[in-house]
Design a protein around this motif. Structure first.
Motif, mmCIF file in Angstrom:
data_model
loop_
_atom_site.group_PDB
_atom_site.id
_atom_site.type_symbol
_atom_site.label_atom_id
_atom_site.label_comp_id
_atom_site.label_asym_id
_atom_site.label_seq_id
_atom_site.Cartn_x
_atom_site.Cartn_y
_atom_site.Cartn_z
ATOM 1 N N LYS A 30 13.511 27.096 -3.568
ATOM 2 C CA LYS A 30 12.546 27.457 -4.385
ATOM 3 C C LYS A 30 13.140 28.596 -5.209
ATOM 4 C CE LYS A 30 8.372 27.116 -1.749
ATOM 5 N NZ LYS A 30 7.079 27.629 -0.996
ATOM 6 N N THR A 31 13.917 29.534 -4.903
ATOM 7 C CA THR A 31 14.448 30.562 -5.855
ATOM 8 C C THR A 31 15.529 29.734 -6.607
ATOM 9 O OG1 THR A 31 14.946 32.013 -3.796
ATOM 10 C CG2 THR A 31 16.399 32.486 -5.745
ATOM 11 N N ALA A 32 15.939 28.559 -6.456
ATOM 12 C CA ALA A 32 16.797 27.797 -7.247
ATOM 13 C C ALA A 32 16.022 27.286 -8.535
ATOM 14 C CB ALA A 32 17.702 26.853 -6.597
ATOM 15 N N ASP A 33 14.904 26.520 -7.906
ATOM 16 C CA ASP A 33 14.000 26.143 -8.988
ATOM 17 C C ASP A 33 13.305 27.284 -9.890
ATOM 18 O OD1 ASP A 33 14.220 23.648 -7.921
ATOM 19 O OD2 ASP A 33 12.376 23.640 -6.341
ATOM 20 N N SER A 34 13.148 28.475 -9.580
ATOM 21 C CA SER A 34 12.777 29.402 -10.425
ATOM 22 C C SER A 34 13.892 30.029 -11.271
ATOM 23 C CB SER A 34 12.274 30.715 -9.351
ATOM 24 O OG SER A 34 11.763 31.697 -10.235
ATOM 25 N N THR A 35 15.191 30.175 -10.769
ATOM 26 C CA THR A 35 15.999 30.512 -11.498
ATOM 27 C C THR A 35 16.447 29.356 -12.755
ATOM 28 O OG1 THR A 35 17.324 31.555 -9.736
ATOM 29 C CG2 THR A 35 18.550 30.766 -11.609
ATOM 30 N N ARG A 36 16.351 27.823 -12.454
ATOM 31 C CA ARG A 36 16.497 27.210 -13.498
ATOM 32 C C ARG A 36 15.301 27.259 -14.417
ATOM 33 N NH1 ARG A 36 15.417 23.140 -10.285
ATOM 34 N NH2 ARG A 36 13.165 22.884 -11.474
ATOM 35 N N GLU A 37 14.104 27.358 -13.859
ATOM 36 C CA GLU A 37 13.013 27.202 -14.670
ATOM 37 C C GLU A 37 12.964 28.256 -15.861
ATOM 38 O OE1 GLU A 37 9.597 26.833 -12.231
ATOM 39 O OE2 GLU A 37 10.458 24.782 -11.434
ATOM 40 N N THR A 38 13.283 29.563 -15.271
ATOM 41 C CA THR A 38 13.145 30.699 -16.183
ATOM 42 C C THR A 38 14.136 30.502 -17.447
ATOM 43 O OG1 THR A 38 12.591 32.158 -14.306
ATOM 44 C CG2 THR A 38 13.677 33.282 -16.214
ATOM 45 N N CYS A 39 15.537 30.191 -16.831
ATOM 46 C CA CYS A 39 16.364 30.017 -18.152
ATOM 47 C C CYS A 39 15.995 28.949 -19.211
ATOM 48 C CB CYS A 39 17.913 29.750 -17.560
ATOM 49 S SG CYS A 39 18.663 31.139 -16.487
ATOM 50 N N GLU A 40 15.520 27.922 -18.440
ATOM 51 C CA GLU A 40 15.193 26.766 -19.296
ATOM 52 C C GLU A 40 13.929 27.249 -20.486
ATOM 53 O OE1 GLU A 40 14.212 23.529 -16.930
ATOM 54 O OE2 GLU A 40 16.264 22.744 -17.189
ATOM 55 N N VAL A 41 12.976 28.014 -19.785
ATOM 56 C CA VAL A 41 11.836 28.565 -20.595
ATOM 57 C C VAL A 41 12.463 29.393 -21.589
ATOM 58 C CG1 VAL A 41 9.706 29.928 -20.378
ATOM 59 C CG2 VAL A 41 10.299 28.087 -19.041
ATOM 60 N N LEU A 42 13.265 30.326 -21.339
ATOM 61 C CA LEU A 42 13.762 31.407 -22.182
ATOM 62 C C LEU A 42 14.556 30.783 -23.471
ATOM 63 C CD1 LEU A 42 14.672 34.348 -19.820
ATOM 64 C CD2 LEU A 42 12.771 34.018 -21.471
ATOM 65 N N LEU A 43 15.221 29.663 -23.042
ATOM 66 C CA LEU A 43 16.384 29.102 -24.114
ATOM 67 C C LEU A 43 15.608 28.100 -24.740
ATOM 68 C CD1 LEU A 43 19.360 28.882 -21.887
ATOM 69 C CD2 LEU A 43 19.406 29.907 -24.050
ATOM 70 N N GLY A 44 14.738 27.388 -24.260
ATOM 71 C CA GLY A 44 14.061 26.210 -24.973
ATOM 72 C C GLY A 44 14.946 25.074 -24.896
#
Length: 229
Positions: A30-44
């Motif tokens: 779950k931590t990995a998913d959150s890390t990935r999603e946060t970076c993808e959301v911030l960068l677009g």
């Protein structure tokens, strides 16, 4: 205690390692998913492609804080602000995304986003010499948003964005006294011009302002002003 390495699969690359402010998690997946999603959301989507295209070596992600935690810290700092105090507040932003070179240890090359409460008010004279960091340039986007490009000693330029963001329950004038500060540090892409750095920093600031539920509804544009493109 640092968290164990977390496997992250992402358009940016794969794998991740713990960073200086990594958190221990009972569920690494779950931590990995959150890390990935946060970076993808911030960068677009365009930002993810930019990082991938600009990086000559395979990249991964270091575990960092998330936007919810960053919002909670910002609210706490904003509510604690005292407009009558002359002391410089001790606020520290949260690192919310760090892209690293997969096989490099230690990670000298990285792209990092950090968000939190600014120790400077929005109308601070950023051009003033501080003896530590020198503001290379100050760029006003509109009445709610400005960029500052800092010249760090012996380091690449650091890019900051300041956004007026009112917090419920905070003292009057807080949105100007304690704006959001976002910063980007890039030793990964090899890009030396400001345009793409400011472009994707602005994109992330728009995401953060929405996520933080700023009560004043700051106007954070989708694109850079014409003179910066």
């Amino acid at each position: 205690m640092f968290a164990a390495p977390v496997l992250v699969t992402l358009l940016l690359g794969s794998t991740a390692c713990s960073s200086g402010n990594a958190k221990e998690s009972a569920d690494p997946e779950k931590t990995a998913d959150s890390t990935r999603e946060t970076c993808e959301v911030l960068l677009g989507a365009a930002g993810v492609k930019w990082v991938k295209r600009s990086s000559v070596r395979e990249t991964g992600l270091a575990e960092t804080s998330d936007l919810k935690s960053a919002k909670d810290h910002y609210y706490e700092d904003a509510r604690a602000w005292d407009s009558q105090s002359n002391k410089v507040p001790f606020f520290m932003g949260s690192e919310v995304c760090r892209v690293v070179v997969k096989e490099q240890k230690p990670h000298k090359n990285y792209l990092s986003f950090r968000y939190g409460a600014s120790i400077f008010p929005f109308d601070y004279p950023f051009g003033k010499k501080t003896g530590i960091y020198d503001a290379k340039s100050v760029i006003s986007v509109n009445s709610d948003v400005k960029f500052v490009i800092w010249k760090d000693r012996d380091s690449p330029d650091r890019y900051s964005v300041y956004v007026k963001c009112g917090v419920p329950g905070a003292p009057a004038g807080q949105e100007t006294g304690v704006p959001i500060e976002g910063s980007m540090t890039d030793t990964l892409t090899g890009e030396t011009t400001a345009e793409n750095h400011l472009k994707y920093l602005l994109y992330s600031a728009r995401v953060v302002a929405q996520t933080f539920d700023c009560q004043n509804k700051p106007t954070v544009p989708e694109e850079l002003p014409a003179g910066l493109q």
